[in-house]
Design a protein around this motif. Structure first.
Motif, PDB file in Angstrom:
ATOM      1  N   VAL A 126       0.980  -1.066  -0.170  1.00 48.08           N
ATOM      2  CA  VAL A 126      -0.088  -0.235   0.117  1.00 48.08           C
ATOM      3  C   VAL A 126       1.071   1.768  -0.140  1.00 48.08           C
ATOM      4  CG1 VAL A 126      -1.699   1.516   1.558  1.00 48.08           C
ATOM      5  CG2 VAL A 126      -1.707  -1.118   1.325  1.00 48.08           C
ATOM      6  N   ASP A 127       0.205   1.812  -0.737  1.00 51.64           N
ATOM      7  CA  ASP A 127       1.462   3.230  -1.125  1.00 51.64           C
ATOM      8  C   ASP A 127       1.211   4.526   0.187  1.00 51.64           C
ATOM      9  OD1 ASP A 127       1.997   2.637  -3.601  1.00 51.64           O
ATOM     10  OD2 ASP A 127       0.458   4.121  -4.825  1.00 51.64           O
ATOM     11  N   ASP A 128       2.208   4.650   0.504  1.00 53.80           N
ATOM     12  CA  ASP A 128       2.572   5.648   1.304  1.00 53.80           C
ATOM     13  C   ASP A 128       1.683   6.893   1.779  1.00 53.80           C
ATOM     14  OD1 ASP A 128       4.684   4.444   2.234  1.00 53.80           O
ATOM     15  OD2 ASP A 128       5.961   5.572   2.205  1.00 53.80           O
ATOM     16  N   HIS A 129       1.038   7.310   2.749  1.00 52.25           N
ATOM     17  CA  HIS A 129       0.043   8.911   2.611  1.00 52.25           C
ATOM     18  C   HIS A 129      -0.819   8.142   1.017  1.00 52.25           C
ATOM     19  CE1 HIS A 129       3.557  10.831   3.819  1.00 52.25           C
ATOM     20  NE2 HIS A 129       3.630  10.391   2.471  1.00 52.25           N
ATOM     21  N   SER A 130      -1.638   6.736   1.415  1.00 45.93           N
ATOM     22  CA  SER A 130      -2.267   6.879   0.171  1.00 45.93           C
ATOM     23  C   SER A 130      -4.256   6.355   0.954  1.00 45.93           C
ATOM     24  CB  SER A 130      -2.285   5.164  -0.423  1.00 45.93           C
ATOM     25  OG  SER A 130      -2.612   4.481   0.095  1.00 45.93           O
ATOM     26  N   VAL A 131      -3.837   6.984   2.665  1.00 45.97           N
ATOM     27  CA  VAL A 131      -4.852   6.255   2.752  1.00 45.97           C
ATOM     28  C   VAL A 131      -5.278   7.680   4.340  1.00 45.97           C
ATOM     29  CG1 VAL A 131      -6.516   5.229   5.087  1.00 45.97           C
ATOM     30  CG2 VAL A 131      -5.252   4.111   2.753  1.00 45.97           C
ATOM     31  N   VAL A 132      -4.122   8.578   4.348  1.00 42.65           N
ATOM     32  CA  VAL A 132      -4.329   9.097   5.809  1.00 42.65           C
ATOM     33  C   VAL A 132      -2.867   9.979   4.944  1.00 42.65           C
ATOM     34  CG1 VAL A 132      -3.527  10.146   8.196  1.00 42.65           C
ATOM     35  CG2 VAL A 132      -5.037   7.960   7.800  1.00 42.65           C
ATOM     36  N   PRO A 133      -3.345  11.130   4.661  1.00 44.24           N
ATOM     37  CA  PRO A 133      -1.936  11.832   3.914  1.00 44.24           C
ATOM     38  C   PRO A 133      -1.365  12.758   5.654  1.00 44.24           C
ATOM     39  CG  PRO A 133      -4.459  13.157   3.724  1.00 44.24           C
ATOM     40  CD  PRO A 133      -4.232  11.788   4.136  1.00 44.24           C
ATOM     41  N   LEU A 134       0.026  12.403   4.874  1.00 45.15           N
ATOM     42  CA  LEU A 134       1.081  12.944   6.321  1.00 45.15           C
ATOM     43  C   LEU A 134       1.742  14.543   5.834  1.00 45.15           C
ATOM     44  CD1 LEU A 134       2.396   9.929   7.857  1.00 45.15           C
ATOM     45  CD2 LEU A 134      -0.010  11.055   8.898  1.00 45.15           C
ATOM     46  N   ALA A 135       1.839  15.207   4.982  1.00 45.49           N
ATOM     47  CA  ALA A 135       2.205  15.756   4.878  1.00 45.49           C
ATOM     48  C   ALA A 135       0.587  16.641   3.968  1.00 45.49           C
ATOM     49  CB  ALA A 135       2.643  15.740   2.527  1.00 45.49           C
ATOM     50  N   GLU A 136       1.430  18.309   4.220  1.00 48.67           N
ATOM     51  CA  GLU A 136       0.515  19.816   4.717  1.00 48.67           C
ATOM     52  C   GLU A 136       0.259  19.645   2.773  1.00 48.67           C
ATOM     53  OE1 GLU A 136       2.781  22.527   6.141  1.00 48.67           O
ATOM     54  OE2 GLU A 136       2.728  21.872   7.944  1.00 48.67           O
ATOM     55  N   VAL A 137      -1.759  19.651   3.188  1.00 47.72           N
ATOM     56  CA  VAL A 137      -2.227  19.811   2.175  1.00 47.72           C
ATOM     57  C   VAL A 137      -3.317  20.812   1.894  1.00 47.72           C
ATOM     58  CG1 VAL A 137      -3.148  18.789   0.316  1.00 47.72           C
ATOM     59  CG2 VAL A 137      -1.901  17.230   1.537  1.00 47.72           C
ATOM     60  N   GLY A 138      -3.427  21.425   0.736  1.00 45.29           N
ATOM     61  CA  GLY A 138      -4.364  22.521   0.612  1.00 45.29           C
ATOM     62  C   GLY A 138      -3.735  24.166   1.014  1.00 45.29           C
ATOM     63  N   HIS A 139      -2.806  24.318   0.771  1.00 48.80           N
ATOM     64  CA  HIS A 139      -2.290  25.592   1.303  1.00 48.80           C
ATOM     65  C   HIS A 139      -1.180  26.697  -0.079  1.00 48.80           C
ATOM     66  CE1 HIS A 139       1.638  25.089   3.202  1.00 48.80           C
ATOM     67  NE2 HIS A 139       0.990  24.034   3.982  1.00 48.80           N
ATOM     68  N   ALA A 140      -0.534  27.464  -0.096  1.00 57.84           N
ATOM     69  CA  ALA A 140       1.094  27.777  -1.471  1.00 57.84           C
ATOM     70  C   ALA A 140       1.994  27.981   0.167  1.00 57.84           C
ATOM     71  CB  ALA A 140       0.052  29.201  -1.264  1.00 57.84           C
ATOM     72  N   ALA A 141       2.830  26.894  -0.263  1.00 60.45           N
ATOM     73  CA  ALA A 141       4.061  26.738   0.073  1.00 60.45           C
ATOM     74  C   ALA A 141       4.695  28.201  -0.013  1.00 60.45           C
ATOM     75  CB  ALA A 141       5.019  25.598  -0.205  1.00 60.45           C
ATOM     76  N   GLY A 142       4.681  29.194  -0.689  1.00 64.94           N
ATOM     77  CA  GLY A 142       5.231  30.580  -0.969  1.00 64.94           C
ATOM     78  C   GLY A 142       4.349  30.972  -2.211  1.00 64.94           C
ATOM     79  N   VAL A 143       5.096  32.016  -2.707  1.00 68.29           N
ATOM     80  CA  VAL A 143       3.900  33.016  -3.196  1.00 68.29           C
ATOM     81  C   VAL A 143       5.020  32.514  -4.688  1.00 68.29           C
ATOM     82  CG1 VAL A 143       3.734  34.881  -2.393  1.00 68.29           C
ATOM     83  CG2 VAL A 143       5.684  34.693  -3.739  1.00 68.29           C
ATOM     84  N   ALA A 144       3.701  33.190  -5.549  1.00 70.42           N
ATOM     85  CA  ALA A 144       3.882  32.476  -7.325  1.00 70.42           C
ATOM     86  C   ALA A 144       5.193  32.976  -7.787  1.00 70.42           C
ATOM     87  CB  ALA A 144       3.269  33.149  -7.968  1.00 70.42           C
ATOM     88  N   ALA A 145       6.304  32.913  -8.879  1.00 71.78           N
ATOM     89  CA  ALA A 145       6.932  33.082  -9.078  1.00 71.78           C
ATOM     90  C   ALA A 145       7.071  34.261  -9.827  1.00 71.78           C
ATOM     91  CB  ALA A 145       7.400  31.635 -10.642  1.00 71.78           C
ATOM     92  N   GLY A 146       8.107  35.197  -9.714  1.00 75.45           N
ATOM     93  CA  GLY A 146       7.612  36.739  -9.685  1.00 75.45           C
ATOM     94  C   GLY A 146       7.630  37.392  -9.071  1.00 75.45           C
ATOM     95  N   ARG A 147       6.529  36.878  -8.459  1.00 74.30           N
ATOM     96  CA  ARG A 147       5.882  38.170  -7.839  1.00 74.30           C
ATOM     97  C   ARG A 147       6.711  37.989  -6.378  1.00 74.30           C
ATOM     98  NH1 ARG A 147      -0.749  36.121  -8.509  1.00 74.30           N
ATOM     99  NH2 ARG A 147      -0.809  38.551  -7.585  1.00 74.30           N
TER     100      ARG A 147
END
Length: 157
Positions: A126-147
């Motif tokens: 069974v793949d890692d994080h396939s049942v319970v996501p352990l990484a942060e999901v749903g936000h921007a880790a930084g601002v868009a390139a060039g801005r």
């Protein structure tokens, strides 16, 4: 004095001893006579019991030693079972830690793997994080390139 028997006498003797008619082993005849003349009310000597056991591939063990052997064997089986159970639980806990299994399913998977060790391989695939996501999901880790962050404008309705 040598004892000699004719064929008829030998046949009668063998029949009385319950031996086959074609018996030629003199020591067998002597041992059979000893057994037949032994007082049945007296128990055999311990050395006779040990010798009879050895002839049959057995070994005589006293009751204290036998009890200790049984106790130690039981303790060994329990230790092996506990180690196997611990290995199964560690496998399931590792799957939970990598997000491949929900913690609520721990007991079910421990019981499943204990019943069928091949299920550990299924859980391992069974793949890692396939049942319970352990990484942060749903936000921007930084601002868009060039801005830059100061260029961002919040729009409120």
């Amino acid at each position: 004095m040598a004892l000699e028997l004719d064929d008829t006498q030998a046949a009668v003797l063998l029949a009385l001893l319950g031996l086959p008619e074609d018996t030629t082993d003199v020591q067998l005849v002597i041992d059979t006579v000893k057994d037949a003349t032994r007082d049945p009310m007296l128990p055999p000597a311990p050395s006779e019991i040990a010798a009879a056991a050895a002839r049959n591939g057995l070994e005589v063990v006293d009751s204290e030693t036998l009890t200790a052997l049984r106790r130690d064997a039981t303790a060994g089986r329990e230790a092996i079972a506990a180690a196997a159970r611990q290995k199964v639980e560690a496998t399931v806990d590792a799957a939970i830690d990598r997000g491949a299994l929900a913690p609520s399913r721990r007991t079910a998977w421990v019981d499943l793997i204990a019943a069928d060790s091949a299920m550990a391989d299924v859980l391992a695939r069974v793949d890692d994080h396939s049942v319970v996501p352990l990484a942060e999901v749903g936000h921007a880790a930084g601002v868009a390139a060039g801005r830059h962050a100061e260029d961002e404008k919040w729009v409120w309705p």
